[in-house]
Design an enzyme around this catalytic site. Structure first.
Site, PDB file in Angstrom:
ATOM      1  N   ASN A  97      -8.762  -0.815  13.063  1.00 19.22           N
ATOM      2  CA  ASN A  97     -10.122  -0.977  12.533  1.00 19.22           C
ATOM      3  C   ASN A  97     -10.256  -2.268  11.714  1.00 19.22           C
ATOM      4  O   ASN A  97     -11.227  -2.448  10.998  1.00 19.22           O
ATOM      5  CB  ASN A  97     -10.492   0.228  11.663  1.00 19.22           C
ATOM      6  CG  ASN A  97      -9.522   0.410  10.502  1.00 19.22           C
ATOM      7  OD1 ASN A  97      -8.577  -0.353  10.358  1.00 19.22           O
ATOM      8  ND2 ASN A  97      -9.763   1.409   9.667  1.00 19.22           N
ATOM      9  N   GLU A 128      -9.669  -0.442   3.958  1.00 16.72           N
ATOM     10  CA  GLU A 128     -10.420   0.155   5.050  1.00 16.72           C
ATOM     11  C   GLU A 128     -11.840  -0.406   5.085  1.00 16.72           C
ATOM     12  O   GLU A 128     -12.440  -0.653   4.023  1.00 16.72           O
ATOM     13  CB  GLU A 128     -10.490   1.676   4.838  1.00 16.72           C
ATOM     14  CG  GLU A 128      -9.133   2.363   4.828  1.00 16.72           C
ATOM     15  CD  GLU A 128      -8.565   2.547   6.222  1.00 16.72           C
ATOM     16  OE1 GLU A 128      -8.151   1.523   6.824  1.00 16.72           O
ATOM     17  OE2 GLU A 128      -8.518   3.676   6.705  1.00 16.72           O
ATOM     18  N   HIS A 157      -8.285  -3.195   9.263  1.00 18.70           N
ATOM     19  CA  HIS A 157      -7.815  -3.127   7.873  1.00 18.70           C
ATOM     20  C   HIS A 157      -6.588  -4.018   7.676  1.00 18.70           C
ATOM     21  O   HIS A 157      -5.814  -4.251   8.600  1.00 18.70           O
ATOM     22  CB  HIS A 157      -7.570  -1.683   7.418  1.00 18.70           C
ATOM     23  CG  HIS A 157      -6.333  -1.017   7.931  1.00 18.70           C
ATOM     24  ND1 HIS A 157      -6.186   0.347   7.985  1.00 18.70           N
ATOM     25  CD2 HIS A 157      -5.165  -1.514   8.412  1.00 18.70           C
ATOM     26  CE1 HIS A 157      -5.001   0.650   8.454  1.00 18.70           C
ATOM     27  NE2 HIS A 157      -4.355  -0.457   8.728  1.00 18.70           N
ATOM     28  N   ASP A 173       0.837  -1.202   0.000  1.00 19.28           N
ATOM     29  CA  ASP A 173       0.000   0.000   0.000  1.00 19.28           C
ATOM     30  C   ASP A 173       0.872   1.251   0.000  1.00 19.28           C
ATOM     31  O   ASP A 173       2.069   1.181   0.301  1.00 19.28           O
ATOM     32  CB  ASP A 173      -0.994  -0.004   1.181  1.00 19.28           C
ATOM     33  CG  ASP A 173      -0.338  -0.245   2.539  1.00 19.28           C
ATOM     34  OD1 ASP A 173       0.918  -0.226   2.627  1.00 19.28           O
ATOM     35  OD2 ASP A 173      -1.061  -0.453   3.516  1.00 19.28           O
TER      36      ASP A 173
HETATM   37  P1  PGA Z   1       1.144  -1.011  12.967  1.00 17.00           P
HETATM   38  O1  PGA Z   1       0.085  -0.779  11.822  1.00 17.00           O
HETATM   39  O2  PGA Z   1       1.931  -2.230  12.605  1.00 17.00           O
HETATM   40  O3  PGA Z   1       1.985   0.233  12.954  1.00 17.00           O
HETATM   41  O4  PGA Z   1       0.383  -1.197  14.247  1.00 17.00           O
HETATM   42  C1  PGA Z   1      -0.750  -1.807  11.418  1.00 17.00           C
HETATM   43  C2  PGA Z   1      -1.743  -1.272  10.427  1.00 17.00           C
HETATM   44  O5  PGA Z   1      -2.326  -0.199  10.647  1.00 17.00           O
HETATM   45  O6  PGA Z   1      -1.958  -1.934   9.403  1.00 17.00           O
END
Ligand code: PGA
Length: 249
Positions: free
Chosen positions: A136, A143, A138, A67
């Protein structure tokens, strides 16, 4: 689905590095979709050493970016490409020619998404992916709501993701509002999927991922019916309860 609960983040990272090394041993020229974000960084940092000990070479992997924010100029420090480059491509000596990435500054972001998606299809699907878990639910920037068929596309970040991404860049106003992501369809079809989950703040979404209904409101819940899924969570994320036998505990 296999669930491994480690005592702490160090152990999670060691297990993640071992998992990635196993995939490289199986398919040294495989197609790998790696997440950025904080959670995988410990595993990536250990990977070079694990590969050296096991005499494995990662430089033949083909990388597809998971992404990217939309609308950042070349060289912007917030580019997820730069984060992937520093944490993974450079340490593993993966040449740029082996990488297919989103163009954050693309005039035509839909075409940029198509380029990335076609690279995955041309590789015969992803061999493996390493994912973090958004607060959330994702995966990548899929999302909610995102169903299991959601394609590679442009998305608007939800307020939750803007909030969680703010820690990377020093404030919500520094987080771009739009992004591009590999679709749920391609991620769920990867031959091996590693989800890394660390910290108490992820406990609620981890349990909704594993045992809630499979729903577009929690995109990660679709992992329940995907093949080849390994989840490594640390004790802070999982909690004190025993790991159910159904998950390999
Ligand atoms: P993080 O992010 O590894 O920094 O907790 C995970 C995400 O939001 O996909």
């Amino acid at each position: 689905m296999r669930l491994i609960v480690t005592e702490d983040y160090e152990e999670l990272s060691a297990a993640a590095a071992g998992w990635i090394a196993d995939r490289i041993a199986t398919r040294p020229d495989g197609c790998f979709i790696p997440a950025t974000g904080d959670t995988p960084m410990g595993g990536y940092a250990r990977l070079t050493e694990v590969l050296a000990v096991r005499d494995l070479d990662a430089s033949r992997l083909r990388i597809v970016q998971l992404d990217e924010y939309l609308g950042l100029p070349a060289g912007d420090p917030r580019l997820l490409y730069g984060w992937m480059e520093r944490s993974l491509l450079e340490p593993l000596a993966i040449p740029a020619a082996h990488v297919v990435a989103f163009d954050s500054a693309a005039y035509d972001p839909v075409a940029s998404c198509r380029t990335v998606d076609e690279a995955i299809v041309a590789a015969g699907g992803a061999d493996f992916t390493v994912l973090g878990l958004g607060p959330n639910g994702h995966l990548g920037f899929n999302e909610p709501p995102a169903d299991a068929d959601a394609p590679t596309r442009v998305i608007e970040l939800t307020p939750e993701s803007i909030h969680s991404n703010a820690v990377y860049w020093g404030g919500e106003d520094r987080v771009p509002r739009r992004a591009m992501t590999v679709g749920m369809n391609r991620l769920l079809a990867a031959r091996a999927i590693l989800l890394l989950v660390s910290g108490e703040s992820k406990r609620s979404i981890l349990h909704r991922t594993l045992s809630g209904p499979a729903t577009p409101e929690v995109p990660s819940s679709y992992l329940q019916s995907a093949d080849g899924v390994t989840i490594i969570a640390d004790r802070a994320a999982w909690g004190d309860q025993p790991v159910p036998v159904a998950f390999g505990g």
